[in-house]
Design an enzyme around this catalytic site. Structure first.
Site, PDB file in Angstrom:
ATOM      1  N   LYS A   1      40.383  44.822  31.713  1.00  0.00           N
ATOM      2  CA  LYS A   1      40.890  45.607  32.682  1.00  0.00           C
ATOM      3  C   LYS A   1      42.491  45.612  31.731  1.00  0.00           C
ATOM      4  CE  LYS A   1      38.692  45.399  36.855  1.00  0.00           C
ATOM      5  NZ  LYS A   1      37.352  46.242  36.605  1.00  0.00           N
TER       6      LYS A   1
ATOM      7  N   GLU B   1      48.123  44.914  40.787  1.00  0.00           N
ATOM      8  CA  GLU B   1      48.183  46.115  40.878  1.00  0.00           C
ATOM      9  C   GLU B   1      48.981  46.506  42.149  1.00  0.00           C
ATOM     10  OE1 GLU B   1      44.598  48.280  40.139  1.00  0.00           O
ATOM     11  OE2 GLU B   1      44.476  47.933  38.126  1.00  0.00           O
TER      12      GLU B   1
ATOM     13  N   HIS C   1      34.548  47.388  47.815  1.00  0.00           N
ATOM     14  CA  HIS C   1      34.620  47.964  46.389  1.00  0.00           C
ATOM     15  C   HIS C   1      33.477  48.480  45.505  1.00  0.00           C
ATOM     16  CE1 HIS C   1      38.673  46.454  47.239  1.00  0.00           C
ATOM     17  NE2 HIS C   1      38.000  45.336  47.357  1.00  0.00           N
TER      18      HIS C   1
ATOM     19  N   ARG D   1      29.538  52.969  29.329  1.00  0.00           N
ATOM     20  CA  ARG D   1      28.251  52.868  29.693  1.00  0.00           C
ATOM     21  C   ARG D   1      27.820  54.043  30.538  1.00  0.00           C
ATOM     22  NH1 ARG D   1      28.111  51.439  35.071  1.00  0.00           N
ATOM     23  NH2 ARG D   1      29.714  49.877  35.601  1.00  0.00           N
TER      24      ARG D   1
END
Ligand code: ADP
Ligand code: ADP
Ligand code: MG
Length: 667
Positions: free
Chosen positions: A124, A208, A243, A299
């Site tokens: 990430k 974040e 999540h 993917r």
């Protein structure tokens, strides 16, 4: 190696996965004329994907690490099977650069991007650095190399709370923590690191800004090895639990046309930054107005069918064409958005028990016809076992319609008409979710499920008259079937019926409550009564689990599954689980103080357990009757002597027939 060099035509494809996605890939590969090879673990010998493929090879023990995640073994098996290409599905090795590299090294085409692309986008932090350079909007945050506590604390302060800390290598929502204030940070970082280390072997973190009222919006992209790159519109996956996506739809009901164009352009820009080849998804978090890049998944995704339904494109077919080295068949302006699609993930889990996975054998699995805009991608069939070793997702129910409202209706109907027995599923939860007024109104964010959990997991309603009457009809139907199956049945030849009106009482338990219904029959039409209410009824069954019940002139289609004394009913009022209280008096009912032992139900005498003249304790076994494939032992209602036995082993007896006589002990 130039990408083009590793993509070429092949005829045999190995699918390095299991369950729903393995079945999904096999379906298209076969339709394209490819020979398909499945792989399986010891727990999956009889699994659906093994049965579907042309060939199947055992990988190893049940544990994923020893089978589906064992790179060396998968490569070895691919070679042995003569496969020329490998499709990794999603999950497992699908985002492993090492696996993609190993495939290339073994001369196998990896159906996906190159190892370099996976490496570039897999982290990430790394991907955010790339996106920053490419000018893709990011959530304000820190994704630097330095990982010491002081740096992270300073970064969090600068970003401003609440913040989200994430494992750089993360996936599946693991290694993620929301932090609301500076005092919570250190503890959250420690636990997220621990989780990330265990799950991904990498404890690097990024931070974040936590986007308020977050929505999840993502764009499907696909690139070929000739430099063409397309976006196939966006999906919205805001309905999440921990999540993890639960329901996904396309297009996003949140974006307007201008925003749609913008997010798709941003996604293409993101993928172009690594000259991406293959199918992939660029994920964004949105506050409902702006979108910010969060990660790329290199993917195919679980939710790809909603994109297929609005574009008419088979994404697995396109993946395979790209892997053949072909050019993408359409240009960007030829890709059209048509209608609305929505998907719900069906899991073997119990929403009433904190979504605990439910393992066991699927005794009943019935889904509605896949027509009228309904599609069901399943990885399991009736009789299959759900093992504790793998992801508990059983299937996806996907609906398409011209509008969002109509698609939701179709999805809900598809969910409602699905019958699963043997394991617990989240299907009723999914129905409650997709029909919730806030979901209809798109007044949601990613915290919606958590907040509304109580309303989304309602307790089962008690059975009403329709259900009780249906329960009796189901039992009578089952008994009649058992009688027909027995060719020597006296009912069949003689049609023996007792003289006069007769009554039979049925007792059902539902949770703690008990319900009684009585059947009156013989000499005229049969009736059912519950309390003071009396019903004329008739029924017929079209197949072994479907019943047409006419109650006071109204005909209903009912699904009824009888397993011993457990009844499952689905009526227009929903699903009901009833327990038929043992009419033999083995459980709740009072023993009748009669001296005659009668057959409470039609059955076969399978054993005599006491001899004439024998002394009997109260409750001593006298004989065993087989009813509906279940053995039931009839017992002495009181202490006494077995005066007479009026049947022999093998006799088929009608209910109410006297089988033995007990003489009470003189007192
Ligand atoms: P993301 O949440 O990142 O978008 P997806 O929703 O595409 O990811 O789901 C990937 C997840 O699917 C994996 O994290 C894993 O839990 C689950 N999974 C992996 N393999 C299978 C499988 N064969 N069948 C069902 N679920 C799987
Ligand atoms: P994973 O690899 O587990 O899929 P993601 O980075 O995609 O991790 O995050 C998972 C989910 O968490 C996203 O789908 C999104 O709904 C939510 N999320 C991620 N980043 C943020 C953020 N900065 N603010 C609010 N929610 C976020
Ligand atoms: Mg994600």
């Amino acid at each position: 190696m130039k990408p083009a060099a590793q993509y070429r035509r092949f005829r045999t494809l190995l699918i390095a996965n299991r369950g729903e996605i393995a079945c999904r890939v096999i379906r298209t590969a076969r339709a394209m004329g490819l020979r398909t090879v499945a792989v399986y673990s010891e727990a999956d010998r009889d699994a659906m994907h093994v049965a579907m493929a042309d060939e199947a090879v055992l990988l190893g023990p049940a544990r994923a690490r020893d089978s589906y995640l064992n790179i060396e073994r998968v490569i070895e098996v691919a070679r042995k099977s003569g496969a020329e290409a490998v499709h990794p599905g999603y999950g497992f090795l699908s985002e492993s650069a090492e696996f993609a590299q190993a495939c290339a090294g073994a001369g196998l085409v990896f159906v996906g991007p190159t190892a370099e692309m996976i490496k570039a986008m897999g982290s990430k932090s790394g991907s955010k650095l790339l996106m920053e350079k490419a000018g893709v909007p990011l959530v304000p945050g820190y994704h630097g190399e330095a990982q010491d506590d002081a740096t992270l604390a300073k970064a969090a302060d600068q970003i401003g709370f609440p913040v989200l800390i994430k494992a750089s290598a993360g996936g599946g929502g693991r290694g993620m923590r929301i932090v609301h204030s500076p005092s919570e940070l250190a503890a959250a970082v420690t636990s997220a690191r621990r989780e990330a280390k265990a799950a991904f072997g990498d404890d690097r973190m990024l931070i974040e800004k936590f986007v308020e009222n977050p929505r999840h919006i993502e764009v499907q992209i696909i690139g070929d090895s000739h430099g063409n790159l397309l976006s196939l519109f966006e999906r919205e996956c805001t309905l999440q639990r921990r999540h993890q996506k639960v329901v996904e739809e396309a297009p996003s009901p949140t974006l307007n046309a201008t925003q749609r164009v913008a997010v798709c352009a941003a996604a293409r820009k993101a993928a172009a930054a690594v000259s991406y080849v293959g199918a992939g998804t660029i994920e964004f978090v949105s506050n409902g107005k702006d979108v910010f890049f969060i990660e790329m998944n290199t993917r195919l995704q679980v939710e790809h069918p909603v994109t297929e339904l609005i574009t008419g494109i088979d994404l697995v077919e396109w993946q395979l064409r790209v892997a053949f080295g072909e050019k993408l068949p359409l240009a960007q302006n030829e890709i059209k958005l048509h209608g609305h699609a929505i998907e719900a993930r069906v899991y073997a889990e119990n929403p009433h028990k904190n979504f605990m996975p439910s393992v066991g054998r699927i005794r009943t699995w019935r889904t509605p016809d896949q027509s009228n805009g309904l599609r069901i991608d399943a990885g399991y069939r009736e009789g299959d076992a759900v093992s504790p070793h793998y992801d508990a997702m059983l299937a996806k129910v996907i609906a398409w319609a011209p509008t969002r409202d109509a698609a939701i209706e179709r999805l809900n109907r598809g969910l409602e008409e699905t019958d699963v027995r043997g394991i617990v599923t989240n299907i009723p939860f999914l129905s409650a979710l997709v029909t919730h007024p806030d979901v209809r109104a798109n007044a949601i964010d990613t915290g919606f499920i958590e907040r509304e959990l109580k309303e989304l997991t309602p307790v089962a309603a008690p059975p009403g008259d329709l259900e009780l009457c249906a329960a009796v009809a189901a039992i009578l139907g089952e008994e009649a079937k058992a009688a027909r199956a027995e060719s020597h049945s006296p009912w069949r030849t003689s049609g023996w019926m007792p003289v006069g009106r007769r009554q039979r009482l049925f007792t059902f338990r539902h949770g703690q409550a008990t319900e009684q219904i009585s059947l009156t029959y013989g000499n005229g039409p049969a009736t059912l009564s519950i309390g003071e209410r009396e019903f004329a009824y008739a029924f017929s069954s079209s197949d072994d689990r479907r019943l047409d019940l006419t109650l006071d002139g109204m005909k209903s289609h009912i699904v009824a599954v009888i397993e011993g004394h457990e009844l499952y009913l689905r009526t227009r009022n929903g699903r009901f689980d009833l327990h038929w209280v043992d009419p033999f008096g083995g459980e709740d009912e009072e023993q009748v103080g009669e001296d005659k032992i009668v057959a409470p139900l039609p059955g076969t005498v399978v054993a005599l357990l006491a001899e004439e003249g024998a002394p009997l304790e109260k409750g001593a076994p006298i004989l065993t009757l087989e009813v509906m494939k279940m053995e039931q032992t009839l017992r002495a209602p009181f202490a006494g002597v077995l005066k007479r036995i009026k049947c022999k082993v093998g006799d088929i007896v009608q209910e109410g027939v006297e089988l033995a006589e007990v003489e009470p002990l003189a007192t």
